[in-house]
Design a protein around this motif. Structure first.
Motif, PDB file in Angstrom:
ATOM      1  N   VAL A 118      43.803  40.025  41.813  1.00  0.00           N
ATOM      2  CA  VAL A 118      43.752  39.447  40.240  1.00  0.00           C
ATOM      3  C   VAL A 118      45.054  38.460  40.344  1.00  0.00           C
ATOM      4  O   VAL A 118      44.910  37.720  39.673  1.00  0.00           O
ATOM      5  CB  VAL A 118      43.266  40.622  39.425  1.00  0.00           C
TER       6      VAL A 118
ATOM      7  N   ASP B  75      38.329  38.193  31.364  1.00  0.00           N
ATOM      8  CA  ASP B  75      38.898  39.533  32.768  1.00  0.00           C
ATOM      9  C   ASP B  75      39.773  40.626  31.636  1.00  0.00           C
ATOM     10  O   ASP B  75      40.081  40.454  29.758  1.00  0.00           O
ATOM     11  CB  ASP B  75      39.958  38.679  32.699  1.00  0.00           C
TER      12      ASP B  75
ATOM     13  N   ALA C  30      37.030  40.587  28.019  1.00  0.00           N
ATOM     14  CA  ALA C  30      36.380  41.518  28.844  1.00  0.00           C
ATOM     15  C   ALA C  30      35.303  42.899  28.238  1.00  0.00           C
ATOM     16  O   ALA C  30      36.101  43.550  27.042  1.00  0.00           O
ATOM     17  CB  ALA C  30      36.601  42.322  29.941  1.00  0.00           C
TER      18      ALA C  30
ATOM     19  N   TYR D 289      37.458  35.625  40.000  1.00  0.00           N
ATOM     20  CA  TYR D 289      37.575  36.976  40.996  1.00  0.00           C
ATOM     21  C   TYR D 289      36.131  37.335  40.310  1.00  0.00           C
ATOM     22  O   TYR D 289      36.305  38.771  39.964  1.00  0.00           O
ATOM     23  CB  TYR D 289      39.124  37.872  40.221  1.00  0.00           C
TER      24      TYR D 289
ATOM     25  N   HIS E 122      32.682  41.093  35.037  1.00  0.00           N
ATOM     26  CA  HIS E 122      33.427  40.030  34.564  1.00  0.00           C
ATOM     27  C   HIS E 122      34.285  39.567  36.109  1.00  0.00           C
ATOM     28  O   HIS E 122      34.122  39.488  37.044  1.00  0.00           O
ATOM     29  CB  HIS E 122      34.446  40.282  33.791  1.00  0.00           C
ATOM     30  N   GLY E 123      35.213  38.031  35.503  1.00  0.00           N
ATOM     31  CA  GLY E 123      36.192  37.800  36.099  1.00  0.00           C
ATOM     32  C   GLY E 123      35.750  36.233  36.706  1.00  0.00           C
ATOM     33  O   GLY E 123      36.248  35.474  37.090  1.00  0.00           O
TER      34      GLY E 123
END
Length: 739
Positions: A9, A580, A588, A618, A721-722
């Motif tokens: 990340v 995030d 997140a 990501y 998430h991401g």
């Protein structure tokens, strides 16, 4: 590698500190029966990316990346060299290169990273990363350079042209042409492995002198996952060791070593589960990863073999209590460690799977019952059986038979550095067995028994110096000829004996005077047969588990609730958020529940269709051990650029800010099973979480351990998430706690 990293990340570039330092060379220390990591402590606080070879003088030499060696020194060495008599106690020899010494294609400020040193014919060749070249104004247009020397201690002279020139990247900048490692095959062809996260690991053939790439390189390990390649040959397989994740994230560094094997030095390399290392869902069987003791970021390895035949892995690691050389977020302090490399069920693993050691351990065997370096002309320990023998310049030469007076027995490994006469033969005799090099062949014969013979490479330099090693275990003999004992055998011959090869060790030379040096015989190592047991997975108490069969259990608690996450049909469906959990944003959602006391294993089954080969940074979903937004360990299948990985990320507060890093655990499928095994350390009270992943729910790959302080109470949860584009939904079948 050096200081740069890419992938996960986070991606960052650390400033290079370039300067020089000199120190007087000292004598190597005496041998030891036991040792303790780090082995570089006697001369350096940091010694990253180590390469280790045995020199013609019988001593061991280690080479490291261009960093300062000591805290407070603040001057980078130019490939520091250390020397040891026993692989345990090391003394600084000096830098390979003077302050003003660089190849013509290097910029004045270039650093030299990740050296690899090999014997090529009658000289030593160092392959090294040159971080900044004259090709462009880019300060990281890296290349692989080469230097040659008559001995590992030098003097080293750069070749005028790069072995591998800078390579423009399709996405801008230059591909990371770093981390070289050479390998010579049984046909005499030499190869160079090189590369890192931006571009992957490639292999190219080398010219006979080892100084020029030949033909087009081919990819052997995918980009955005691997770097620091190192290849050796074992049991007829080619083994690619490669490091994964971030080398240099201070107290959150999760660097580790994985391996794949192939039948050809160009691959394809596959892991124990049959997953290719050059695929989007890249495989990799763990060899070395952190286990919860003081050492984290265990990676960038070399492999050496002691005089008993036991393999050892040299690598760097970070003390999690002292992660930086000087100020926080500066140069990562990465001393050199050494640990036993076992081959269990045919696959390499460190300390039978226990990982890096931080306590006193049995040391490598670096002297034997017979140990002749021929430093003096005295041959009192030998008796001649015809011919003529003499010592000159630290080398024994002669014809006929020379027998050691010291006896040997039982399972044994004997070896010698030798140079046969032009048309003659030379070799070792162990009782009733003789192994010789000559006539273009490596031959083993038992008196009154069978003979086995294999051809030597046609392109072999017949005037060169090589290492002959012979191992006898019970009734099985294996002999191998190599340039310098680094797992790159030129020829291997095996012979089943009618009875044990009992008797004295003798040197044999026919057809002209042969040269011998570093002759030894030691009791053969005892291989480890059984790996360390994986975490115990017991029954599932219903109180702490949720099968998502009837809505969301009331025991769950949300951090930043997401109303789009719903439960129906026996599954939790959670659209992946454009949020995030890393850094200071902390946007997140996290779905948590209390964990049982004591040891347990938390498990989930998550389906997340991320496709392959395309960039979806990501997007991820998986498990989390959570204290708060700045202290958590997240195990998730994730898209990292074009790859799909199981990342075990970790964030903790350090020096006033959150620090994030990660390790890689197994290979994801569209549906992936994930486990976090919790254990409380009895001595420290720390919470240890070891990560595991599976593609089928039955066969598990276990990886790194992240720790939490004793005064914390981690909860277990789920995350998704991401990134929300393209839209994808994570589907969790359950969360179970095994006791």
């Amino acid at each position: 590698m050096g200081h740069l990293h890419r992938g996960g990340v986070l991606a960052a570039a650390l400033t290079l500190l370039l300067a020089t330092s000199t120190a007087a060379a000292g004598a190597p220390a005496a041998g030891a029966d036991r040792y303790r990591n780090p082995v570089s402590a006697g001369f350096a606080d940091t010694f990253a990316d180590p390469a280790v070879v045995r020199g013609d003088d019988g001593l061991w030499y280690a080479f490291g990346t261009s960093d300062p060696l000591r805290e407070g020194e603040r001057q980078a060495h130019r490939v520091p060299i250390a020397r040891s008599a026993d692989l345990v106690d090391w003394t600084f020899v000096g830098d390979a290169f003077a302050p003003d010494q660089r190849p013509p294609f290097a910029e004045p400020g270039a650093a030299f990273w990740a050296p690899d040193v090999r014997r090529v014919a009658d000289r030593w060749v160092m392959y090294v990363t040159v971080t900044d070249t004259t090709v462009s104004g880019d300060t990281f247009d890296t290349a692989i350079g080469a230097a040659t020397a008559p001995t590992p201690a030098g003097p080293w002279t750069f070749s005028d042209t790069p072995v591998v020139a800078p390579r423009p990247g399709g996405g801008g900048g230059y591909l990371w042409t770093i981390d070289p490692s050479q390998f010579t095959d049984t046909d005499g062809r030499s190869y160079l492995y090189f590369g890192s996260y931006y571009g992957g690991i490639s292999v190219t053939e080398l010219s006979p002198d080892g100084l020029h790439a030949v033909g087009a390189p081919s990819l052997v390990a995918v980009d955005n996952k691997f770097e620091g390649g190192y290849v050796l040959r074992h049991d007829g397989w080619y083994w690619l060791f490669a490091s994964t994740a971030n080398c240099c994230a201070g107290p959150a560094t999760g660097y580790s070593v994985q391996v794949g094997r192939a039948r050809d030095p160009r691959g394809p390399f596959v892991d124990r589960d049959g997953q290719r290392l050059d695929a989007s869902r890249a495989g990799g069987t763990p060899v070395l990863t952190q286990n919860g003791n003081r050492w984290i970021g265990t990676g960038h390895n070399a492999v050496v073999t002691d005089l008993s035949g036991q393999d050892w892995i040299a690598y760097h690691a970070i003390d999690r209590a002292d992660p930086y050389l000087d100020e926080p977020f500066g140069i990562n302090e990465r001393p050199m460690l050494l640990d036993r490399l076992d081959w269990v069920d045919g696959w390499p693993t460190v300390n039978a799977g226990a990982g890096p050691s931080d306590r006193a351990r049995p040391a490598p065997v670096t002297t034997g019952r017979i140990d002749a370096r021929f430093d003096t002309a005295d041959l009192a320990g030998w008796r001649a059986g015809g011919g003529h023998w003499r010592v000159s310049g630290g080398v024994l030469s002669g014809t006929g038979t020379l027998t050691a007076r010291a006896g040997i027995g039982g399972d044994v490994r004997a070896e010698a550095d030798l140079r046969p006469a032009g048309a003659g033969t030379a070799g070792l005799r162990l009782g009733r067995v003789e192994v010789t090099v000559g006539g273009g062949r490596l031959t083993a014969r038992e008196s009154g028994g069978a003979t086995a013979s294999v051809p030597l490479p046609a392109r072999l330099d017949r005037t060169g110096r090589y290492n002959l090693a012979v191992e006898v275990r019970d009734h099985q003999l294996v002999a191998e000829l190599s340039p310098a004992r680094l797992g790159d055998q030129l020829a291997v011959v095996a012979l089943t004996l009618t009875r044990p090869a009992a008797g004295p060790l003798a040197l044999r030379a026919d057809g002209g005077p042969a040269e011998f040096d570093n002759v030894s015989a030691a009791a053969l190592y005892r291989p480890v047969r059984h790996p360390v047991a994986p975490p115990r997975v017991g029954p599932v108490p219903s109180r702490y588990s949720d099968e998502f069969s009837d809505g969301l259990d009331p025991a769950w608690q949300w951090i930043r609730p997401n109303p789009a996450a719903t439960v129906s049909g026996g599954a939790l469906r959670w659209p992946v958020e454009s949020t995030d959990l890393v850094g200071t944003g902390n946007t997140a959602g996290v779905l948590l529940r209390d964990a049982p006391a004591g040891d347990y294993v938390a498990e989930t089954k998550v389906t997340l269709d991320l496709g392959e080969d395309v960039v979806r940074n990501y997007q991820q979903a998986g498990l989390v051990a959570y204290v708060d937004d700045d202290r958590f360990a997240r195990l998730a299948q994730v898209a990292i650029w074009n790859t799909r990985q199981v990342e075990y990320g970790y964030e903790l507060p350090f020096a006033g800010q959150p620090v994030y890093g990660g390790s890689i655990v197994g290979t994801p499928a569209t549906t992936t099973w994930l486990r976090l095994a919790h254990h409380v350390d009895r001595a420290t009270g720390e919470h240890e979480f070891r990560a595991g992943s599976s593609r089928d729910g039955t066969h598990w790959t276990w990886g790194a351990v992240w720790t939490f302080p004793a005064d914390t109470t981690p909860r277990i949860g789920l995350v998704a998430h991401g990134g929300a584009t393209p839209a994808v939904t994570a589907e969790f079948d359950y969360l179970r706690f095994h006791r």
